[in-house]
Design a protein around this motif. Structure first.
Motif, PDB file in Angstrom:
ATOM      1  N   PRO A  31       0.802  -1.238   0.000  1.00  0.00           N
ATOM      2  CA  PRO A  31       0.000   0.000   0.000  1.00  0.00           C
ATOM      3  C   PRO A  31       0.830   1.281   0.000  1.00  0.00           C
ATOM      4  N   LYS A  32       2.144   1.174   0.175  1.00  0.00           N
ATOM      5  CA  LYS A  32       3.007   2.351   0.185  1.00  0.00           C
ATOM      6  C   LYS A  32       3.790   2.509  -1.131  1.00  0.00           C
ATOM      7  N   ASP A  33       3.353   1.811  -2.168  1.00  0.00           N
ATOM      8  CA  ASP A  33       4.021   1.908  -3.474  1.00  0.00           C
ATOM      9  C   ASP A  33       3.270   2.912  -4.354  1.00  0.00           C
ATOM     10  N   PRO A  34       3.823   4.096  -4.601  1.00  0.00           N
ATOM     11  CA  PRO A  34       3.110   5.105  -5.395  1.00  0.00           C
ATOM     12  C   PRO A  34       2.880   4.677  -6.840  1.00  0.00           C
ATOM     13  N   VAL A  35       3.757   3.827  -7.366  1.00  0.00           N
ATOM     14  CA  VAL A  35       3.655   3.409  -8.779  1.00  0.00           C
ATOM     15  C   VAL A  35       2.329   2.703  -9.052  1.00  0.00           C
ATOM     16  N   ALA A  36       1.907   1.848  -8.133  1.00  0.00           N
ATOM     17  CA  ALA A  36       0.655   1.115  -8.314  1.00  0.00           C
ATOM     18  C   ALA A  36      -0.537   2.062  -8.364  1.00  0.00           C
ATOM     19  N   TYR A  37      -0.512   3.102  -7.537  1.00  0.00           N
ATOM     20  CA  TYR A  37      -1.605   4.092  -7.542  1.00  0.00           C
ATOM     21  C   TYR A  37      -1.622   4.883  -8.857  1.00  0.00           C
ATOM     22  N   GLU A  65       6.028  12.610  -2.332  1.00  0.00           N
ATOM     23  CA  GLU A  65       5.832  13.937  -2.945  1.00  0.00           C
ATOM     24  C   GLU A  65       6.713  14.135  -4.189  1.00  0.00           C
ATOM     25  N   ASN A  66       7.674  13.232  -4.381  1.00  0.00           N
ATOM     26  CA  ASN A  66       8.535  13.308  -5.565  1.00  0.00           C
ATOM     27  C   ASN A  66       8.114  12.338  -6.670  1.00  0.00           C
ATOM     28  N   ALA A  67       6.884  11.844  -6.596  1.00  0.00           N
ATOM     29  CA  ALA A  67       6.373  10.913  -7.618  1.00  0.00           C
ATOM     30  C   ALA A  67       6.076  11.691  -8.894  1.00  0.00           C
ATOM     31  N   ALA A  68       7.123  11.922  -9.684  1.00  0.00           N
ATOM     32  CA  ALA A  68       7.024  12.802 -10.856  1.00  0.00           C
ATOM     33  C   ALA A  68       5.965  12.337 -11.849  1.00  0.00           C
ATOM     34  N   ALA A  69       5.844  11.022 -12.030  1.00  0.00           N
ATOM     35  CA  ALA A  69       4.882  10.496 -13.002  1.00  0.00           C
ATOM     36  C   ALA A  69       3.445  10.835 -12.617  1.00  0.00           C
ATOM     37  N   ALA A  70       3.185  10.991 -11.319  1.00  0.00           N
ATOM     38  CA  ALA A  70       1.839  11.361 -10.867  1.00  0.00           C
ATOM     39  C   ALA A  70       1.508  12.785 -11.309  1.00  0.00           C
ATOM     40  N   TYR A  71       2.477  13.697 -11.177  1.00  0.00           N
ATOM     41  CA  TYR A  71       2.263  15.081 -11.627  1.00  0.00           C
ATOM     42  C   TYR A  71       2.028  15.122 -13.143  1.00  0.00           C
ATOM     43  N   SER A  90       1.229  21.445 -13.390  1.00  0.00           N
ATOM     44  CA  SER A  90       1.502  20.021 -13.127  1.00  0.00           C
ATOM     45  C   SER A  90       2.688  19.515 -13.945  1.00  0.00           C
ATOM     46  N   PHE A  91       2.756  19.900 -15.215  1.00  0.00           N
ATOM     47  CA  PHE A  91       3.889  19.463 -16.044  1.00  0.00           C
ATOM     48  C   PHE A  91       5.197  20.067 -15.534  1.00  0.00           C
ATOM     49  N   GLU A  92       5.134  21.327 -15.093  1.00  0.00           N
ATOM     50  CA  GLU A  92       6.333  21.962 -14.532  1.00  0.00           C
ATOM     51  C   GLU A  92       6.768  21.244 -13.253  1.00  0.00           C
ATOM     52  N   GLN A  93       5.795  20.826 -12.453  1.00  0.00           N
ATOM     53  CA  GLN A  93       6.096  20.071 -11.231  1.00  0.00           C
ATOM     54  C   GLN A  93       6.761  18.747 -11.574  1.00  0.00           C
ATOM     55  N   ALA A  94       6.235  18.060 -12.604  1.00  0.00           N
ATOM     56  CA  ALA A  94       6.811  16.783 -13.032  1.00  0.00           C
ATOM     57  C   ALA A  94       8.280  16.967 -13.405  1.00  0.00           C
ATOM     58  N   MET A  95       8.571  18.070 -14.113  1.00  0.00           N
ATOM     59  CA  MET A  95       9.964  18.349 -14.494  1.00  0.00           C
ATOM     60  C   MET A  95      10.832  18.630 -13.267  1.00  0.00           C
ATOM     61  N   ARG A  96      10.298  19.423 -12.351  1.00  0.00           N
ATOM     62  CA  ARG A  96      11.056  19.751 -11.142  1.00  0.00           C
ATOM     63  C   ARG A  96      11.375  18.488 -10.330  1.00  0.00           C
ATOM     64  N   LYS A  97      10.463  17.520 -10.406  1.00  0.00           N
ATOM     65  CA  LYS A  97      10.659  16.274  -9.663  1.00  0.00           C
ATOM     66  C   LYS A  97      11.519  15.279 -10.434  1.00  0.00           C
TER      67      LYS A  97
END
Length: 217
Positions: A31-37, A65-71, A90-97
């Protein structure tokens, strides 16, 4: 096989139900794997349940909070609903992450175009084609953006590369025709309009442009 990998395989096959089951199993196992979500959110978005998809992306960010693919996925979702200012963020956040991918640069470029910031879009679209030289659609959008900013020679270069990658891209031929017409190369412009119509006989813009060009010859 890992449940996430299995789910991705089902997604590639268009088997959304089995994909959702695999990602649900992955979440239950860890349940703590961000990729699955994120993956589950992508399935929900693919079947049109964007509201629930957004919750899964947000859950992934809560976990990491650094799950770039989510952003990035949130950006795509917002873009599809014409919420361009939020999508840009959101895209800018993805890049920052750390998501330094051609798709991220491409989508940020497209978003800036929608926000009437075409000149700001240029470096992102340029970076997109640098990271993936074989993406015909990125070449097309970059060429189009160059043309709109009256950088015609550069636009012709990108649109030519687009049709080398995708020889039946009728819109690229049409815009090449417009670019050549802008440079008063009527013969080449007419050839491009004819090619666009050969590929897509109902291409209204190419048909109209061809008639105009023939009238002034």
């Amino acid at each position: 096989m890992d449940k996430n990998q299995l789910g991705v395989q089902y997604m590639q096959e268009g088997n959304w139900e089995e994909a959702a089951k695999a990602f649900n199993d992955a979440i239950e196992e860890n349940p703590k794997d961000p990729v699955a979500y994120i993956n589950f959110g992508n399935v929900l978005s693919a079947v049109g349940d964007d509201e629930k998809a957004l919750k899964f992306y947000q859950k992934a960010i809560e976990i990491d909070e650094n799950a770039a693919a989510a952003y990035y996925s949130i950006g795509n979702l917002l873009f599809s609903h014409d919420r361009f200012e939020e999508a840009k963020h959101s895209f800018e956040q993805a890049m920052r992450k750390g998501l330094d991918s051609s798709d991220t640069y491409f989508m940020l470029g497209l978003t800036l175009i929608q926000l009437d910031q075409g000149r700001l879009a240029l470096p992102y679209l340029q970076r997109s084609v640098e990271l993936n030289e074989h993406d015909a659609e990125a070449r097309f959008q970059y060429g189009l953006c160059l043309a709109r900013n009256e950088l015609i020679d550069e636009a012709i270069n990108q649109l030519t590369k687009c049709i080398e990658l995708d020889p039946i891209h009728s819109d690229a031929y049409y815009n090449l025709g417009v670019s050549y017409a802008f440079k008063e190369n009527q013969a080449e412009a007419l050839a491009m309009f004819n090619k666009a119509l050969e590929i897509q006989p109902d291409h209204v813009l190419a048909g109209h442009a061809k008639k105009l060009l023939e009238q002034i010859q």
